[in-house]
Design a protein around this motif. Sequence first.
Motif, PDB file in Angstrom:
ATOM      1  N   MET A   1       0.856  -1.169  -0.016  1.00 16.40           N
ATOM      2  CA  MET A   1       0.022   0.069   0.026  1.00 16.40           C
ATOM      3  C   MET A   1       0.751   1.264  -0.064  1.00 16.40           C
ATOM      4  O   MET A   1       1.906   1.282   0.608  1.00 16.40           O
ATOM      5  CB  MET A   1      -0.953  -0.058   1.224  1.00 16.40           C
ATOM      6  CG  MET A   1      -1.792   1.205   1.223  1.00 16.40           C
ATOM      7  SD  MET A   1      -3.537   0.845   2.044  1.00 16.40           S
ATOM      8  CE  MET A   1      -4.188   2.459   1.792  1.00 16.40           C
ATOM      9  N   THR A   2       0.511   2.170  -0.798  1.00 21.08           N
ATOM     10  CA  THR A   2       1.203   3.434  -0.828  1.00 21.08           C
ATOM     11  C   THR A   2       1.092   4.373   0.557  1.00 21.08           C
ATOM     12  O   THR A   2      -0.151   4.441   1.079  1.00 21.08           O
ATOM     13  CB  THR A   2       0.553   4.196  -1.981  1.00 21.08           C
ATOM     14  OG1 THR A   2       0.664   3.673  -3.129  1.00 21.08           O
ATOM     15  CG2 THR A   2       1.325   5.714  -2.294  1.00 21.08           C
TER      16      THR A   2
ATOM     17  N   ASN B   1      -3.751   2.625 -16.856  1.00 17.79           N
ATOM     18  CA  ASN B   1      -3.771   1.361 -16.111  1.00 17.79           C
ATOM     19  C   ASN B   1      -4.836   0.409 -16.709  1.00 17.79           C
ATOM     20  O   ASN B   1      -5.880   0.688 -16.542  1.00 17.79           O
ATOM     21  CB  ASN B   1      -4.028   1.669 -14.764  1.00 17.79           C
ATOM     22  CG  ASN B   1      -4.161   0.258 -13.888  1.00 17.79           C
ATOM     23  OD1 ASN B   1      -3.824  -0.707 -14.329  1.00 17.79           O
ATOM     24  ND2 ASN B   1      -4.033   0.486 -12.509  1.00 17.79           N
ATOM     25  N   GLN B   2      -4.336  -0.419 -17.826  1.00 15.01           N
ATOM     26  CA  GLN B   2      -5.290  -1.232 -18.413  1.00 15.01           C
ATOM     27  C   GLN B   2      -5.948  -2.213 -17.361  1.00 15.01           C
ATOM     28  O   GLN B   2      -7.243  -2.661 -17.620  1.00 15.01           O
ATOM     29  CB  GLN B   2      -4.571  -1.989 -19.620  1.00 15.01           C
ATOM     30  CG  GLN B   2      -5.610  -2.887 -20.415  1.00 15.01           C
ATOM     31  CD  GLN B   2      -6.587  -2.090 -20.982  1.00 15.01           C
ATOM     32  OE1 GLN B   2      -6.459  -0.990 -21.760  1.00 15.01           O
ATOM     33  NE2 GLN B   2      -7.721  -2.499 -21.033  1.00 15.01           N
TER      34      GLN B   2
ATOM     35  N   VAL C   1     -10.807   0.285  -8.319  1.00 11.70           N
ATOM     36  CA  VAL C   1     -10.783   1.631  -8.079  1.00 11.70           C
ATOM     37  C   VAL C   1     -11.318   1.663  -6.466  1.00 11.70           C
ATOM     38  O   VAL C   1     -10.944   2.438  -5.766  1.00 11.70           O
ATOM     39  CB  VAL C   1     -11.486   2.473  -8.866  1.00 11.70           C
ATOM     40  CG1 VAL C   1     -11.859   4.101  -8.122  1.00 11.70           C
ATOM     41  CG2 VAL C   1     -10.919   2.633 -10.261  1.00 11.70           C
ATOM     42  N   ASN C   2     -12.096   0.750  -6.132  1.00 13.92           N
ATOM     43  CA  ASN C   2     -12.914   0.669  -4.917  1.00 13.92           C
ATOM     44  C   ASN C   2     -12.116  -0.025  -3.887  1.00 13.92           C
ATOM     45  O   ASN C   2     -11.766   0.564  -2.741  1.00 13.92           O
ATOM     46  CB  ASN C   2     -14.254   0.124  -4.767  1.00 13.92           C
ATOM     47  CG  ASN C   2     -15.201   0.816  -5.695  1.00 13.92           C
ATOM     48  OD1 ASN C   2     -15.849   0.480  -6.593  1.00 13.92           O
ATOM     49  ND2 ASN C   2     -15.907   1.982  -5.273  1.00 13.92           N
TER      50      ASN C   2
ATOM     51  N   GLY D   1      -3.077   1.848  -4.551  1.00 10.29           N
ATOM     52  CA  GLY D   1      -2.478   0.800  -5.186  1.00 10.29           C
ATOM     53  C   GLY D   1      -2.480   0.645  -6.490  1.00 10.29           C
ATOM     54  O   GLY D   1      -2.480   1.123  -7.325  1.00 10.29           O
ATOM     55  N   GLU D   2      -2.977  -0.832  -6.680  1.00 10.31           N
ATOM     56  CA  GLU D   2      -3.521  -1.361  -8.093  1.00 10.31           C
ATOM     57  C   GLU D   2      -4.600  -0.574  -8.751  1.00 10.31           C
ATOM     58  O   GLU D   2      -4.622  -0.472  -9.882  1.00 10.31           O
ATOM     59  CB  GLU D   2      -3.989  -2.983  -7.966  1.00 10.31           C
ATOM     60  CG  GLU D   2      -2.755  -3.933  -7.455  1.00 10.31           C
ATOM     61  CD  GLU D   2      -1.443  -3.852  -8.488  1.00 10.31           C
ATOM     62  OE1 GLU D   2      -1.797  -3.779  -9.616  1.00 10.31           O
ATOM     63  OE2 GLU D   2      -0.300  -3.531  -8.063  1.00 10.31           O
TER      64      GLU D   2
END
Length: 123
Positions: free
Chosen positions: A1-2, A80-81, A90-91, A96-97
Motif C-alpha cells: 500500500m502506498t 492502467n489497463q 478503484v474501490n 495501489g493497483e
Amino acid sequence: MTDQTALHYTEEHEWIAIDGDVATIGITDYAAEKLGDVVFVELPAAGTTVTEGTVVGEIESTKSVGELFAPVSGEVVEANQTVVDSPELVNSDPFGEGWLIKVNASSLPKFLTHAEYRALVGE
C-alpha cells in the motif's frame, strides 16, 4: 500500500505520486466511496497530451458517473489497463493497483498535502 501522507492531492479528490517527471494519478478512497461500486473506467491512451484542469476520463459507478480531471499537464505515458478491465480495483485498492494514469508532467502546480486534503473532506 502506498504511503498516503507522501502523496499530493487535489480538491477534485485525486491523488498524485511524483517520481521524477512522472506523475502517477488516481482517485482517493473518499472519492471511491462516494462513487459507490465502480463498474466502468475510461482513460486516455498513452501518447495523449493532457492539460491541467481538463476532463481526461470517466469513472462510472452503480450510483453516478464521475469525470477524471488532469491535475497536471503533459503526455500520458501509461494508462492502467488493469483498472479498465477490472474497474472494481478503484474501490478495493484506490492507492495501489487502482491507480489510473501516469503523465510525464511538464510542470507541477501547487497541490494539497495529506493533512490539507483530509481537512477538506472532514476527516
